[in-house]
Design a protein around this motif. Structure first.
Motif, mmCIF file in Angstrom:
data_model
loop_
_atom_site.group_PDB
_atom_site.id
_atom_site.type_symbol
_atom_site.label_atom_id
_atom_site.label_comp_id
_atom_site.label_asym_id
_atom_site.label_seq_id
_atom_site.Cartn_x
_atom_site.Cartn_y
_atom_site.Cartn_z
ATOM 1 N N LEU A 1 1.093 4.001 -3.005
ATOM 2 C CA LEU A 1 0.866 5.418 -2.737
ATOM 3 C C LEU A 1 2.051 6.270 -3.194
ATOM 4 N N CYS A 2 3.246 5.770 -3.005
ATOM 5 C CA CYS A 2 4.441 6.485 -3.474
ATOM 6 C C CYS A 2 4.464 6.571 -4.996
ATOM 7 N N ALA B 1 1.929 9.131 -6.067
ATOM 8 C CA ALA B 1 2.415 10.482 -5.772
ATOM 9 C C ALA B 1 3.462 10.927 -6.785
ATOM 10 N N VAL C 1 0.839 -1.199 0.000
ATOM 11 C CA VAL C 1 0.000 0.000 0.000
ATOM 12 C C VAL C 1 0.878 1.255 0.000
#
Length: 59
Positions: free
Chosen positions: A8-9, A12, A4
């Motif tokens: 998310l990285c 981003a 997760v």
């Protein structure tokens, strides 16, 4: 949980890269996604294009 955080990285980084490219497009440095595409059939041929397109004349 690591997956997760990794996803998310990645999201981003992709979002940041998209914002950077849109900023560069706004300043006129490149074409990203808000500008329309060029009509390549309306672009005149260069000497190199003509050289490769009409190879039968050189034989």
């Amino acid at each position: 949980m690591e997956i997760v955080v990794t996803l998310l990285c990645v999201v981003a980084v992709l979002f940041g890269a998209d914002r950077l490219m849109l900023g560069l497009e706004r300043r006129g440095h490149l074409r990203w996604r808000r500008s329309g595409r060029h009509d390549l059939s309306a672009v005149p041929e260069t000497g190199l294009d003509a050289l490769f397109a009409d190879g039968s004349r050189r034989l």
